[in-house]
Design a protein around this motif. Sequence first.
Motif, PDB file in Angstrom:
ATOM      1  N   CYS A 150      54.092  44.201  34.949  1.00  0.00           N
ATOM      2  CA  CYS A 150      53.202  44.720  35.980  1.00  0.00           C
ATOM      3  C   CYS A 150      52.284  43.619  36.486  1.00  0.00           C
ATOM      4  O   CYS A 150      51.597  42.964  35.700  1.00  0.00           O
ATOM      5  CB  CYS A 150      52.375  45.886  35.445  1.00  0.00           C
ATOM      6  SG  CYS A 150      51.251  46.609  36.668  1.00  0.00           S
ATOM      7  N   GLU A 151      52.282  43.417  37.792  1.00  0.00           N
ATOM      8  CA  GLU A 151      51.337  42.521  38.441  1.00  0.00           C
ATOM      9  C   GLU A 151      50.325  43.381  39.198  1.00  0.00           C
ATOM     10  O   GLU A 151      50.710  44.288  39.945  1.00  0.00           O
ATOM     11  CB  GLU A 151      52.050  41.596  39.413  1.00  0.00           C
ATOM     12  CG  GLU A 151      53.084  40.682  38.772  1.00  0.00           C
ATOM     13  CD  GLU A 151      53.857  39.904  39.811  1.00  0.00           C
ATOM     14  OE1 GLU A 151      53.246  39.063  40.506  1.00  0.00           O
ATOM     15  OE2 GLU A 151      55.070  40.149  39.947  1.00  0.00           O
ATOM     16  N   PHE A 152      49.038  43.106  39.002  1.00  0.00           N
ATOM     17  CA  PHE A 152      47.981  43.925  39.589  1.00  0.00           C
ATOM     18  C   PHE A 152      46.964  43.014  40.259  1.00  0.00           C
ATOM     19  O   PHE A 152      46.345  42.180  39.601  1.00  0.00           O
ATOM     20  CB  PHE A 152      47.325  44.779  38.508  1.00  0.00           C
ATOM     21  CG  PHE A 152      46.174  45.639  38.980  1.00  0.00           C
ATOM     22  CD1 PHE A 152      46.179  46.213  40.242  1.00  0.00           C
ATOM     23  CD2 PHE A 152      45.093  45.878  38.144  1.00  0.00           C
ATOM     24  CE1 PHE A 152      45.128  47.001  40.672  1.00  0.00           C
ATOM     25  CE2 PHE A 152      44.035  46.674  38.564  1.00  0.00           C
ATOM     26  CZ  PHE A 152      44.047  47.235  39.827  1.00  0.00           C
ATOM     27  N   GLU A 153      46.805  43.173  41.565  1.00  0.00           N
ATOM     28  CA  GLU A 153      45.846  42.383  42.327  1.00  0.00           C
ATOM     29  C   GLU A 153      44.700  43.271  42.798  1.00  0.00           C
ATOM     30  O   GLU A 153      44.929  44.312  43.414  1.00  0.00           O
ATOM     31  CB  GLU A 153      46.510  41.731  43.547  1.00  0.00           C
ATOM     32  CG  GLU A 153      47.553  40.677  43.189  1.00  0.00           C
ATOM     33  CD  GLU A 153      48.109  39.969  44.411  1.00  0.00           C
ATOM     34  OE1 GLU A 153      48.868  38.994  44.232  1.00  0.00           O
ATOM     35  OE2 GLU A 153      47.799  40.400  45.552  1.00  0.00           O
ATOM     36  N   VAL A 154      43.478  42.848  42.512  1.00  0.00           N
ATOM     37  CA  VAL A 154      42.279  43.522  43.008  1.00  0.00           C
ATOM     38  C   VAL A 154      41.651  42.624  44.074  1.00  0.00           C
ATOM     39  O   VAL A 154      41.248  41.491  43.777  1.00  0.00           O
ATOM     40  CB  VAL A 154      41.273  43.802  41.877  1.00  0.00           C
ATOM     41  CG1 VAL A 154      40.029  44.492  42.451  1.00  0.00           C
ATOM     42  CG2 VAL A 154      41.905  44.665  40.802  1.00  0.00           C
ATOM     43  N   TRP A 155      41.577  43.124  45.290  1.00  0.00           N
ATOM     44  CA  TRP A 155      41.069  42.342  46.413  1.00  0.00           C
ATOM     45  C   TRP A 155      39.620  42.744  46.694  1.00  0.00           C
ATOM     46  O   TRP A 155      39.309  43.927  46.848  1.00  0.00           O
ATOM     47  CB  TRP A 155      41.930  42.593  47.655  1.00  0.00           C
ATOM     48  CG  TRP A 155      43.294  41.966  47.560  1.00  0.00           C
ATOM     49  CD1 TRP A 155      44.253  42.223  46.632  1.00  0.00           C
ATOM     50  CD2 TRP A 155      43.834  40.992  48.442  1.00  0.00           C
ATOM     51  NE1 TRP A 155      45.369  41.463  46.874  1.00  0.00           N
ATOM     52  CE2 TRP A 155      45.150  40.704  47.983  1.00  0.00           C
ATOM     53  CE3 TRP A 155      43.361  40.331  49.572  1.00  0.00           C
ATOM     54  CZ2 TRP A 155      45.964  39.784  48.621  1.00  0.00           C
ATOM     55  CZ3 TRP A 155      44.182  39.418  50.213  1.00  0.00           C
ATOM     56  CH2 TRP A 155      45.469  39.138  49.738  1.00  0.00           C
TER      57      TRP A 155
END
Length: 323
Positions: free
Chosen positions: A270-275
Amino acid sequence: MSWQSALACWYLRRQFRPETVKPGINVERARALTAKRTWSPRVPGGWHLREAYAASDAPLRGEWIERADGAASPAGAAVPTILYCHGGGYYFCSPRTHRSIVFGLATRAQASVFSLDYRLAPEHRYPAALEDAIAAYRQLVARGIPPDSIVIAGDSAGGGLALATVLALRDAGDPMPAGALLFSPWTDLAATGATIRSNDGLDPMFSGPAIARAATLYLGDTPATDPYASPVYADLRGLPPLFIMAGSTEVLLDDSQRIADNASAAGVDCEFEVWKKMPHVWPLFAPFIPEANRALDDAAAFVRRATSGAIHAAQPSSAMSIV
């Protein structure tokens, strides 16, 4: 934060969020306002848009965006295919409202994209949307599209639907897609996430209490913790790689965070990006917001990695990044 995204947040706070503060939901008004405000991008050069809205087109009722020349991927590999589930709380929006995301993904990933026109609540409550997404995936496979060349994607409610579809396919013993791509997914219709409260007032698009109200339109008598309606309550073991994006001030941020945490615990890549300070499903603002364009670049790169087998060849991992 670019001035373009700041302007979008200003607009949403004044035009969209006030609608979510109201105690009730006017479904017809939401549909009418969305249709009125929709800006539709031009079909990219070298690409073909094929609308399939006739009843006879089911289960692939919606829109196709494909390369006009029908060119294949290098070395004769299958062209990536994206099954896209649009957002809109399960009760409004359509493939037409989400063309900016769909066109952007297609051109960046060099993928054929089918944007599903699933049945909407409250006329068609759970599990109608899920049944439509499952049927669409199975029809893609029946047409000869290899499962490992398919990514199921979606935003907001469509992100939750995309993940629920993968779960249902796993449990039914269907061949798994190559991955799932989720933009600001709505994964907890019970609205128990901490950011429902902590980001209330910070989110330029939604008020926190609006989330539980919208859930009742889709759920009807179904418990809000049903894992096929709220994947945050599901066992994620055995799922293909996930790629998740969410904004730091969203009331639904915790819906993404908990999926990423649960995926990691289940051994799912799982790759999770918080912008930082991005509004809900900001890729919809492509090509006008620079952050939307960069987010679509990242999403398309995931599609290419997933369908090439590059992720599957590596050990499962979980990574969170702040953008």
